[in-house]
Scaffold this motif. Structure first.
Motif, PDB file in Angstrom:
ATOM      1  N   UNK A 205       9.019   0.388   3.366  1.00  0.00           N
ATOM      2  CA  UNK A 205       8.109  -0.753   3.362  1.00  0.00           C
ATOM      3  C   UNK A 205       7.519  -0.835   1.956  1.00  0.00           C
ATOM      4  N   UNK A 206       7.940  -1.840   1.178  1.00  0.00           N
ATOM      5  CA  UNK A 206       7.594  -1.936  -0.242  1.00  0.00           C
ATOM      6  C   UNK A 206       6.782  -3.192  -0.508  1.00  0.00           C
ATOM      7  N   UNK A 207       5.629  -2.997  -1.140  1.00  0.00           N
ATOM      8  CA  UNK A 207       4.790  -4.121  -1.577  1.00  0.00           C
ATOM      9  C   UNK A 207       5.325  -4.597  -2.928  1.00  0.00           C
ATOM     10  N   UNK A 208       5.851  -5.805  -2.963  1.00  0.00           N
ATOM     11  CA  UNK A 208       6.491  -6.311  -4.177  1.00  0.00           C
ATOM     12  C   UNK A 208       5.491  -6.727  -5.243  1.00  0.00           C
ATOM     13  N   UNK A 209       4.228  -6.819  -4.892  1.00  0.00           N
ATOM     14  CA  UNK A 209       3.208  -7.160  -5.884  1.00  0.00           C
ATOM     15  C   UNK A 209       2.705  -5.921  -6.619  1.00  0.00           C
ATOM     16  N   UNK A 210       2.371  -4.880  -5.866  1.00  0.00           N
ATOM     17  CA  UNK A 210       1.792  -3.688  -6.476  1.00  0.00           C
ATOM     18  C   UNK A 210       2.812  -2.580  -6.728  1.00  0.00           C
ATOM     19  N   UNK A 211       3.940  -2.582  -6.009  1.00  0.00           N
ATOM     20  CA  UNK A 211       4.908  -1.501  -6.118  1.00  0.00           C
ATOM     21  C   UNK A 211       4.635  -0.343  -5.184  1.00  0.00           C
ATOM     22  N   UNK A 212       3.549  -0.404  -4.433  1.00  0.00           N
ATOM     23  CA  UNK A 212       3.253   0.663  -3.474  1.00  0.00           C
ATOM     24  C   UNK A 212       4.229   0.587  -2.291  1.00  0.00           C
ATOM     25  N   UNK A 213       4.567   1.745  -1.764  1.00  0.00           N
ATOM     26  CA  UNK A 213       5.509   1.766  -0.640  1.00  0.00           C
ATOM     27  C   UNK A 213       5.163   2.879   0.333  1.00  0.00           C
ATOM     28  N   UNK A 214       5.697   2.728   1.538  1.00  0.00           N
ATOM     29  CA  UNK A 214       5.695   3.764   2.557  1.00  0.00           C
ATOM     30  C   UNK A 214       7.135   4.020   2.968  1.00  0.00           C
ATOM     31  N   UNK A 215       7.453   5.287   3.151  1.00  0.00           N
ATOM     32  CA  UNK A 215       8.799   5.684   3.555  1.00  0.00           C
ATOM     33  C   UNK A 215       8.695   6.491   4.841  1.00  0.00           C
ATOM     34  N   UNK A 216       9.295   5.965   5.907  1.00  0.00           N
ATOM     35  CA  UNK A 216       9.304   6.649   7.193  1.00  0.00           C
ATOM     36  C   UNK A 216      10.737   7.083   7.489  1.00  0.00           C
ATOM     37  N   UNK A 217      10.894   8.323   7.893  1.00  0.00           N
ATOM     38  CA  UNK A 217      12.225   8.888   8.072  1.00  0.00           C
ATOM     39  C   UNK A 217      12.401   9.425   9.481  1.00  0.00           C
ATOM     40  N   UNK A 218      13.604   9.243  10.011  1.00  0.00           N
ATOM     41  CA  UNK A 218      13.985   9.804  11.308  1.00  0.00           C
ATOM     42  C   UNK A 218      15.195  10.700  11.098  1.00  0.00           C
ATOM     43  N   UNK A 219      14.920  11.932  10.653  1.00  0.00           N
ATOM     44  CA  UNK A 219      15.986  12.891  10.426  1.00  0.00           C
ATOM     45  C   UNK A 219      16.927  12.530   9.306  1.00  0.00           C
ATOM     46  N   UNK A 220      16.520  11.628   8.408  1.00  0.00           N
ATOM     47  CA  UNK A 220      17.392  11.133   7.349  1.00  0.00           C
ATOM     48  C   UNK A 220      17.256  11.994   6.098  1.00  0.00           C
ATOM     49  N   UNK A 221      18.313  12.063   5.282  1.00  0.00           N
ATOM     50  CA  UNK A 221      18.196  12.791   4.013  1.00  0.00           C
ATOM     51  C   UNK A 221      17.094  12.195   3.148  1.00  0.00           C
ATOM     52  N   UNK A 222      16.484  13.008   2.301  1.00  0.00           N
ATOM     53  CA  UNK A 222      15.395  12.499   1.448  1.00  0.00           C
ATOM     54  C   UNK A 222      15.905  11.492   0.437  1.00  0.00           C
ATOM     55  N   UNK A 223      15.010  10.590   0.022  1.00  0.00           N
ATOM     56  CA  UNK A 223      15.339   9.674  -1.046  1.00  0.00           C
ATOM     57  C   UNK A 223      15.025  10.289  -2.398  1.00  0.00           C
ATOM     58  N   UNK A 224      15.437   9.606  -3.449  1.00  0.00           N
ATOM     59  CA  UNK A 224      15.191  10.061  -4.814  1.00  0.00           C
ATOM     60  C   UNK A 224      14.455   8.964  -5.577  1.00  0.00           C
ATOM     61  N   UNK A 225      13.407   9.357  -6.286  1.00  0.00           N
ATOM     62  CA  UNK A 225      12.669   8.407  -7.120  1.00  0.00           C
ATOM     63  C   UNK A 225      12.684   8.894  -8.560  1.00  0.00           C
ATOM     64  N   UNK A 226      13.101   8.006  -9.438  1.00  0.00           N
ATOM     65  CA  UNK A 226      13.066   8.286 -10.862  1.00  0.00           C
ATOM     66  C   UNK A 226      11.729   7.822 -11.414  1.00  0.00           C
ATOM     67  N   UNK A 227      10.986   8.743 -11.966  1.00  0.00           N
ATOM     68  CA  UNK A 227       9.712   8.424 -12.595  1.00  0.00           C
ATOM     69  C   UNK A 227       9.972   8.150 -14.075  1.00  0.00           C
ATOM     70  N   UNK A 228       9.768   6.906 -14.487  1.00  0.00           N
ATOM     71  CA  UNK A 228      10.079   6.530 -15.871  1.00  0.00           C
ATOM     72  C   UNK A 228       9.206   7.266 -16.868  1.00  0.00           C
ATOM     73  N   UNK A 229       8.010   7.628 -16.474  1.00  0.00           N
ATOM     74  CA  UNK A 229       7.104   8.305 -17.406  1.00  0.00           C
ATOM     75  C   UNK A 229       7.597   9.698 -17.761  1.00  0.00           C
ATOM     76  N   UNK A 230       8.196  10.392 -16.807  1.00  0.00           N
ATOM     77  CA  UNK A 230       8.653  11.772 -17.045  1.00  0.00           C
ATOM     78  C   UNK A 230      10.163  11.884 -17.195  1.00  0.00           C
TER      79      UNK A 230
END
Length: 387
Positions: free
Chosen positions: A264-289
């Motif tokens: 669930x991604x807010x396209x204005x702020x970029x904030x999101x929630x990720x809910x998982x049902x036994x699914x493999x983890x996602x990956x996020x690239x942090x541009x700052x690091x």
């Protein structure tokens, strides 16, 4: 006296039952005749044409068995297996058997020269007939004519493709979805449904991996994709996975579990929630690091038990950040642990950081899991840096 009174009543009852059965039999015969000579499922024209073809072929064989060999009778048998119903095929086979007998008698014993009816010819014709009968029985059980079967599968594939299409995002966002079924097939047990909700401000994406792979899981994936597409946006974000879990439990499939991740991604702020049902983890690239971080919610598999709870994980995508969601077929194999697969995926993804991730989803699947015999899916969502 009582016995004499009961006997006529019992006789009348027996006659009534007999008349009723005869009446039902007449109705069944009438309906079968009407169904045979009327409607889209009728094959009497094809049967008549093939029955006429058999004596024509037999006549040509008797005239010149070198140019028209006895084995030519397999042609109407093969065509009949594609067009006719099993009952009609038996009539065609009877005509073909009669033609072979006549050819054998008129041409003489098979050891007198070429062009005779040999045991090999009989075996070939019989084998083709058996294959055609099996094909006709399968087609009758499915209830789809052979001419429409391929069209129906093509239509289903296109509907899945359209349903899995990600919605257009506003400026500053980029999304990609790549799906590769096992064995190069057209259907997959992995699917995605997505929609923009709350007036277009929020993007909701659900990536699901149904148990099994390829065609074995495609039918369940097709049913679930339609159901999940109806649920998405109709419920609050925290109510989607519980509703999906309840729906899957109601199906009562022998192999009915699935893994799923709901973004669930807010396209204005970029904030999101990720809910998982036994699914493999996602990956996020942090541009700052410049580092990839694993993002995973907590929750059991879908379809395992009722009353399951799914705890979200919250995050935010800043300009230049990238979020990757994928199924286990991309990162896990019998010879490779999931952590090793995730490391390999993030390492390959580093090559696209400088030039952007446009067109990267398909290439990442090819680079990481090209020869894996499992369904693979990869979703990329990038928040671009505004110039």
């Amino acid at each position: 006296m009582a016995a004499r009174r009961v006997a006529p009543v019992e006789a009348d009852s027996a006659r009534h039952r007999i008349r009723r059965r005869v009446h039902r039999a007449r109705i069944a015969l009438r309906r079968s005749g009407v169904d045979y000579f009327r409607g889209d499922g009728s094959d009497w024209i094809a049967l008549a044409g093939l029955l006429l073809t058999v004596p024509v072929i037999a006549g040509l064989t008797l005239m010149d068995s070198v140019w028209c060999a006895p084995a030519t009778l397999v042609l109407p048998i093969v065509v009949g297996g594609l067009l006719l119903r099993p009952a009609s095929l038996l009539a065609l086979y009877g005509a073909a058997a009669g033609a072979l007998i006549i050819e054998s008698v008129r041409l003489g014993p098979y050891d007198e020269g070429p062009g005779r009816v040999t045991p090999g010819v009989v075996l070939v014709v019989a084998a083709c007939g058996l294959f055609g009968l099996l094909l006709a029985q399968f087609r009758t059980r499915v209830g789809v004519p052979w001419r429409r079967g391929g069209t129906m599968l093509f239509d289903l594939r296109e509907r899945i493709r359209v349903q899995s299409k990600l919605p257009r995002l506003p400026r500053g966002w980029h999304r990609e979805m790549a799906l590769r079924p096992a064995g190069g097939q057209s259907f997959s047990g992995d699917f995605v449904v997505a929609a923009r909700t709350q007036g277009g401000r929020t993007l909701e994406v659900v990536l699901t991996d149904v148990s099994g792979k390829g065609m074995d899981a495609a039918s369940r994936a097709l049913l679930l994709s339609g159901a999940f597409g109806g649920l998405l946006g109709s419920l609050p974000p925290d109510g989607f996975l519980p509703a999906a879990n309840a729906y899957l439990l109601r199906q009562d499939w022998d192999e009915g579990f699935a893994t799923s991740v709901h973004l669930v991604l807010d396209l204005d702020s970029g904030d999101y929630e990720l809910l998982s049902a036994g699914h493999p983890p996602g990956l996020q690239l942090c541009a700052a690091t410049g580092q990839w971080e694993e993002i995973s919610g907590q929750g059991p598999l879908l379809g395992v038990y009722d009353g399951a709870e799914f705890d979200p994980v919250k995050g935010s995508l800043a300009p230049g950040d990238v979020l990757m969601l994928f199924t286990d077929g991309l990162v896990e194999t019998a010879e490779r642990d999931i952590s090793e697969g995730i490391d390999r995926l993030s390492g390959e993804a580093d090559r696209y950081v400088a030039g952007g991730f446009h067109g990267a989803a398909w290439h990442l699947i090819e680079a990481v899991a090209k020869d894996v015999k499992d369904d693979r899916a990869l979703l990329l969502i990038c928040r671009e840096v505004q110039g």
